[in-house]
Design an enzyme around this catalytic site. Sequence first.
Site, PDB file in Angstrom:
ATOM      1  CG  ASP A   1       1.231 -13.263  -2.579  1.00 52.23           C
ATOM      2  OD1 ASP A   1       2.051 -12.504  -1.904  1.00 52.23           O
ATOM      3  OD2 ASP A   1       0.372 -12.028  -3.171  1.00 52.23           O
TER       4      ASP A   1
ATOM      5  CG  HIS B   1       6.514 -13.282  -2.758  1.00 50.71           C
ATOM      6  ND1 HIS B   1       7.442 -12.926  -3.608  1.00 50.71           N
ATOM      7  CD2 HIS B   1       5.163 -12.917  -3.248  1.00 50.71           C
ATOM      8  CE1 HIS B   1       6.799 -12.657  -4.763  1.00 50.71           C
ATOM      9  NE2 HIS B   1       5.509 -12.558  -4.773  1.00 50.71           N
TER      10      HIS B   1
ATOM     11  CB  SER C   1       1.071  -5.102  -5.460  1.00 52.62           C
ATOM     12  OG  SER C   1       0.562  -5.430  -6.448  1.00 52.62           O
TER      13      SER C   1
ATOM     14  CG  HIS D   1      -4.194  -9.968  -4.718  1.00 54.85           C
ATOM     15  ND1 HIS D   1      -3.755 -11.274  -4.604  1.00 54.85           N
ATOM     16  CD2 HIS D   1      -2.774  -9.340  -4.145  1.00 54.85           C
ATOM     17  CE1 HIS D   1      -2.614 -11.654  -4.153  1.00 54.85           C
ATOM     18  NE2 HIS D   1      -1.967 -10.247  -4.048  1.00 54.85           N
TER      19      HIS D   1
ATOM     20  CG  HIS E   1      -0.464  -7.912  -0.098  1.00 57.00           C
ATOM     21  ND1 HIS E   1       0.507  -8.931   0.096  1.00 57.00           N
ATOM     22  CD2 HIS E   1      -0.549  -8.063  -1.517  1.00 57.00           C
ATOM     23  CE1 HIS E   1       0.507  -9.774  -1.078  1.00 57.00           C
ATOM     24  NE2 HIS E   1       0.148  -9.284  -2.010  1.00 57.00           N
TER      25      HIS E   1
ATOM     26  CE1 TYR F   1       4.491  -6.334  -7.103  1.00 52.93           C
ATOM     27  CE2 TYR F   1       6.632  -6.790  -7.074  1.00 52.93           C
ATOM     28  CZ  TYR F   1       5.371  -6.821  -7.568  1.00 52.93           C
ATOM     29  OH  TYR F   1       5.221  -7.862  -8.685  1.00 52.93           O
TER      30      TYR F   1
HETATM   31  C1  LIG Z   1       4.266 -10.885  -8.424  1.00 49.30           C
HETATM   32  C2  LIG Z   1       3.170 -10.491  -7.293  1.00 49.30           C
HETATM   33  O1  LIG Z   1       3.828 -11.065  -6.136  1.00 49.30           O
HETATM   34  C3  LIG Z   1       1.795 -10.429  -7.714  1.00 49.30           C
HETATM   35  C4  LIG Z   1       0.823 -10.074  -6.718  1.00 49.30           C
HETATM   36  O2  LIG Z   1       0.387 -11.016  -5.679  1.00 49.30           O
HETATM   37  C5  LIG Z   1       0.901  -8.575  -6.372  1.00 49.30           C
HETATM   38  O3  LIG Z   1       1.299  -7.973  -6.878  1.00 49.30           O
HETATM   39  O4  LIG Z   1       0.359  -8.539  -5.256  1.00 49.30           O
HETATM   40 MN   LIG Z   2       0.042 -10.265  -3.882  1.00 51.27          MN
END
Ligand SMILES: C[C@H](O)CC(=O)C(=O)O
Ligand SMILES: [Mn+2]
Length: 345
Positions: free
Chosen positions: A13, A16, A166, A195, A197, A286
Amino acid sequence: MTAIRITDVTLRDGMHAVRHQFSLEDARAIANALDATGVEIIEASHGDGLGGSSIQYGFAKEDEEAYLRTVCESAPNTKVAALLLPGIGTVDDMKRAVDCGIRVIRVATHSTEADISEEHMQEARKLGLEVVGFLMLSHMTPASVLAEEAKKMASYGAHCVYIVDSAGAMLMDEVAEKVSSLRAALPPEVEVGFHAHNNLGVSVANSIEAVRAGAVRIDASLAGLGAGAGNTPLEVLVAACEKLGIDTGVDLYRAMDASEDVVRPRMPRPVIPDRDSLTLGYAGVYSSFLLHADHAAKRFGVDARDILLELGKRKVVGGQEDMIVDVAVRLAQMHARQTGGAIST
Ligand SMILES: C[C@H](O)CC(=O)C(=O)O
Ligand SMILES: [Mn+2]
């Protein structure tokens, strides 16, 4: 004592946040430092998973196999995972990753499309991999639907299914509701993961809430390096867990040192909830769209926040990165009509 299993995502991650430009030297240094922390799993690959290096998602600096081999060699005591989005990565990509040394595959789909993970998960099981399902953009999908999608992944062979925030758009009650819904629906031997963010500044709180609701696998990254405002910062999560009596198996001082000495000097920009990354969480977009939206905003002379708000209204999902430019052009056209100016390209 509650015990959780942490997967570090700095080398996936986090890609990115560095536009997929980690060098082999960066990968070596970070994997080495992570190996010393005692974290159970390290995920590595292009930010969009195996096969992600492309014009649509951004070209990686290094060849995928060289990157994976470097991470596996530099972290001999840690299991290495790769992410795979069916349609971006293939079964062949997964087999090549196994040859490089990965032991865990995390198969990611949009949160209503678990069925596209069947082939990849079944093949992964035949390869002897630990299999994790990743339900992305879980904030868009009701808890009952997420539970049905998670059951599909479990039936394909997933050992664990994640609620993936996400967009960093979820707050604590929603995390608790969605994680508990999976926990209640899945067989006891299938674990639940979370997970986060940090776009709304609550990644650590959300992760703790997820543990309280039954998640035993939690993602984190050194210094929070990840898309948008980043992921749950590993060292902060470990400190918070220690105070709550949750065993992570991670050495706190080593995680702090790895974050401070190895990752922060490699960050091209601070990974924090600033005006653009905060808008991701606010609008439900996203997180990996952030740098693409910043780029389009500069190119077409519009505010990145307006692009992100519009993407949120349209409920754009992963794989629709080309919509970012489309929205930026439309906003620039609207602005030009209002002011009688021209569109910059
Ligand atoms: C492809 C994405 O970056 C997967 C991920 O880490 C998310 O959806 O958050
Ligand atoms: Mn992510």
